[in-house]
Write a protein that holds these residues in place. Sequence first.
Motif, PDB file in Angstrom:
ATOM      1  N   ASP A 146       3.007  12.282  -4.748  1.00 51.39           N
ATOM      2  CA  ASP A 146       2.618  10.876  -4.816  1.00 51.39           C
ATOM      3  C   ASP A 146       3.755  10.044  -5.397  1.00 51.39           C
ATOM      4  OD1 ASP A 146       0.205  11.466  -3.749  1.00 51.39           O
ATOM      5  OD2 ASP A 146      -0.967  11.139  -5.566  1.00 51.39           O
ATOM      6  N   THR A 147       3.559   8.722  -5.410  1.00 52.48           N
ATOM      7  CA  THR A 147       4.627   7.828  -5.846  1.00 52.48           C
ATOM      8  C   THR A 147       4.182   6.985  -7.038  1.00 52.48           C
ATOM      9  OG1 THR A 147       5.498   7.696  -3.598  1.00 52.48           O
ATOM     10  CG2 THR A 147       6.168   5.971  -5.143  1.00 52.48           C
TER      11      THR A 147
ATOM     12  N   ARG B 114       6.611  14.009  -8.850  1.00 50.61           N
ATOM     13  CA  ARG B 114       6.133  12.791  -8.206  1.00 50.61           C
ATOM     14  C   ARG B 114       7.339  11.932  -7.849  1.00 50.61           C
ATOM     15  NH1 ARG B 114       2.210  16.019 -10.697  1.00 50.61           N
ATOM     16  NH2 ARG B 114       0.155  15.030 -10.633  1.00 50.61           N
TER      17      ARG B 114
ATOM     18  N   ASP C  41       0.991   4.987  -5.566  1.00 49.06           N
ATOM     19  CA  ASP C  41      -0.240   5.625  -6.030  1.00 49.06           C
ATOM     20  C   ASP C  41      -0.573   5.274  -7.472  1.00 49.06           C
ATOM     21  OD1 ASP C  41      -1.031   7.625  -3.780  1.00 49.06           O
ATOM     22  OD2 ASP C  41       1.133   7.840  -3.981  1.00 49.06           O
ATOM     23  N   LEU C  42       0.449   5.069  -8.273  1.00 46.88           N
ATOM     24  CA  LEU C  42       0.210   4.736  -9.680  1.00 46.88           C
ATOM     25  C   LEU C  42       1.301   3.802 -10.173  1.00 46.88           C
ATOM     26  CD1 LEU C  42      -1.182   5.144 -12.488  1.00 46.88           C
ATOM     27  CD2 LEU C  42       0.378   7.080 -12.821  1.00 46.88           C
TER      28      LEU C  42
ATOM     29  N   ASN D  64      -7.781  -1.499 -10.887  1.00 47.00           N
ATOM     30  CA  ASN D  64      -7.817  -0.885  -9.567  1.00 47.00           C
ATOM     31  C   ASN D  64      -8.045  -1.952  -8.498  1.00 47.00           C
ATOM     32  OD1 ASN D  64      -9.026   1.466 -11.491  1.00 47.00           O
ATOM     33  ND2 ASN D  64      -7.916   2.323  -9.744  1.00 47.00           N
TER      34      ASN D  64
ATOM     35  N   LYS E 255      -1.612   1.258  -3.351  1.00 54.99           N
ATOM     36  CA  LYS E 255      -2.568   1.762  -2.375  1.00 54.99           C
ATOM     37  C   LYS E 255      -3.991   1.427  -2.814  1.00 54.99           C
ATOM     38  CE  LYS E 255       0.011   5.883  -0.890  1.00 54.99           C
ATOM     39  NZ  LYS E 255       0.026   7.370  -0.964  1.00 54.99           N
TER      40      LYS E 255
ATOM     41  N   THR F  73      -2.497  10.950 -10.145  1.00 50.96           N
ATOM     42  CA  THR F  73      -1.679  11.292  -8.976  1.00 50.96           C
ATOM     43  C   THR F  73      -1.588  12.800  -8.793  1.00 50.96           C
ATOM     44  OG1 THR F  73       0.451  11.468 -10.142  1.00 50.96           O
ATOM     45  CG2 THR F  73      -0.223   9.273  -9.411  1.00 50.96           C
TER      46      THR F  73
ATOM     47  N   ASN G 267       0.823  -1.219   0.000  1.00 50.25           N
ATOM     48  CA  ASN G 267       0.000   0.000   0.000  1.00 50.25           C
ATOM     49  C   ASN G 267       0.855   1.266   0.000  1.00 50.25           C
ATOM     50  OD1 ASN G 267      -2.201  -1.723   0.202  1.00 50.25           O
ATOM     51  ND2 ASN G 267      -2.248  -1.577   2.449  1.00 50.25           N
TER      52      ASN G 267
ATOM     53  N   THR H 281      -6.366   3.345  -3.035  1.00 51.84           N
ATOM     54  CA  THR H 281      -6.847   4.439  -3.877  1.00 51.84           C
ATOM     55  C   THR H 281      -6.036   4.566  -5.167  1.00 51.84           C
ATOM     56  OG1 THR H 281      -5.381   5.942  -2.688  1.00 51.84           O
ATOM     57  CG2 THR H 281      -7.675   5.805  -1.935  1.00 51.84           C
ATOM     58  N   GLY H 282      -5.089   3.668  -5.358  1.00 52.24           N
ATOM     59  CA  GLY H 282      -4.181   3.777  -6.493  1.00 52.24           C
ATOM     60  C   GLY H 282      -4.708   3.111  -7.759  1.00 52.24           C
TER      61      GLY H 282
ATOM     62  N   ASN I  80      -8.455   7.469  -6.627  1.00 49.79           N
ATOM     63  CA  ASN I  80      -8.193   8.877  -6.914  1.00 49.79           C
ATOM     64  C   ASN I  80      -8.152   9.125  -8.416  1.00 49.79           C
ATOM     65  OD1 ASN I  80      -7.939   9.470  -4.179  1.00 49.79           O
ATOM     66  ND2 ASN I  80      -5.753   8.970  -4.182  1.00 49.79           N
TER      67      ASN I  80
END
Lengths: 286, 286
Positions: free
Chosen positions: B226-227, B247, B25-26, B132, B65, B222, B22, B67-68, B138
């Motif tokens: 974010d990562t 990022r 993010d992308l 997802n 994550k 993102t 987690n 939300t990623g 997000n």
Amino acid sequence: MKITSQVILGDSQEKLKDLKENSIDLIFTSPPYADRRNHTYGGINPDKYVDWFLPITEELLRVLKPTGTFILNIKEKAENGERHTYVLELILEMRKQGWLWTEEFIWHKKNSYPGKWPNRFRDAWERLLQFNKDKKFNMYQEEVMVPVGDWAKARLKNLSETDKARDNSKVGSGFGKKIANWIEREKVYPTNVVHLATECNNKNHSAAFPDELPEWFIKLFTREGDTVLDPFMGSGTTLFVAEKLKRNSVGIDIISEYYEMVLKKINSTNYYLFEKKGKYASSKAK
Amino acid sequence: MKITSQVILGDSQEKLKDLKENSIDLIFTSPPYADRRNHTYGGINPDKYVDWFLPITEELLRVLKPTGTFILNIKEKAENGERHTYVLELILEMRKQGWLWTEEFIWHKKNSYPGKWPNRFRDAWERLLQFNKDKKFNMYQEEVMVPVGDWAKARLKNLSETDKARDNSKVGSGFGKKIANWIEREKVYPTNVVHLATECNNKNHSAAFPDELPEWFIKLFTREGDTVLDPFMGSGTTLFVAEKLKRNSVGIDIISEYYEMVLKKINSTNYYLFEKKGKYASSKAK
DNA sequence: GTTCCGCATGAATCGATAG
DNA sequence: ACTATCGATTCATGCGGAA
């Protein structure tokens, strides 16, 4: 050359059995999508879509010539935040029937349905799956080559500042150079991406696709005098285009309203080729 | 804001296990295509592609994550006259792992590689599969809005009284807000078809995609800080774009040549954020 | 007869509300 | 908890009437 247009009322799964095997050069159709057209076709449950469609593709495999092609226009719906997988499953199952999944064309719908959602953009493309019986099939690529003149004209007309920005094209600066290249040539082969807008203003009948879509594939995969089949005829776009291009055609639909409408229109525009035969309305040439 | 870029040499299947769950993010990547690039990656047999890839997607599911988003750029090759089905099978298997197949974007390659075959046109598109972990993720749609089409310029330049009147009568108290929406609307939301030309300016290494492709998705999914992860880094396009957009990024590749190259380039352009840490070359911000 | 503009309308999708 | 129905959202296109 005598051309015949045959219109059949009934369920494709049954009526296809009356067609002779190895008799069709091109099947072009857009079946009712899952959960769409509920008011006319009753709506097919997405989870049962493959089971519903497979008996039909089995018959299509039988009637298609070994040199023929099957173009299937379809798109999965988004459900519960996810794309449904019935199209993927359908491809895999059709291969088990013996179909070859030769290619997947993309129809880019420039005027897609509007709307906004928090997790998804507008859907602007549909699949045009190409299936064949044999690795060797008829393809007349020269028939759909794009004349450079028209192409460049249309392109240049649309080449506004907004277009450039919209495309965010890094090669925008090199565009002039490319135009120069193309002008020297007479014609250009297209790609497997087809750009067309949907027709959305027909009052009486809403066609699922514009004329240009079947036209492109009919030119590409058949010659004059060949036979085109649409087992989900609908408003009959495929048949009318086939007729215009001097191809024989067979259309099937379970909705009598569509049947009557196509019958009448085919009859009125091409009556001299048309005659009723038995329970089918059809026109047989010698 | 401190941004870190981490470059890892090794097999993704192993090295991904070192990443925290987690934490991403992308994920944006273009894996080695089956039987393509076999000179570098050893060539993955198309029939074993799914088996090879699934352990990796399992790890990706872990590090992403809730939300990623995972964007997978892929296209099946044509083999023996047929499109291979490993992408379809991969989607079905990934869903069994717990991935949601949220959407399929189309990357339309405007200047696709020239060529001609007897039974096939040039391939001008690739899949960008969106996966997802959760239905809620997000998405920052405003970041990728595009200029409105030309039609609006002609149509909207004269917003008339009738429009205002219509709006007022309809909404009543909320007048003005909607009008402002239309007057100031110079941008619209894009669709799920991405138009980009391929870059052909990289001499030493052939990047799989142009900068604009990861840029579009990084902006969309993102925010700064974010990562972003690319488990098949290659020439490092994803990392460089992520860095440019502020990022954090993590890149993995098994080819030491790519590793060294990206390391050097990241280092040279962004050295103040970069430091070596143990066996990994990485830069950790506080 | 051109050009311009109002207008309806789409193979859509989601979240809320109701049964 | 699960299904059915409904409103809100949004943009490109062509037709038809108006200037």
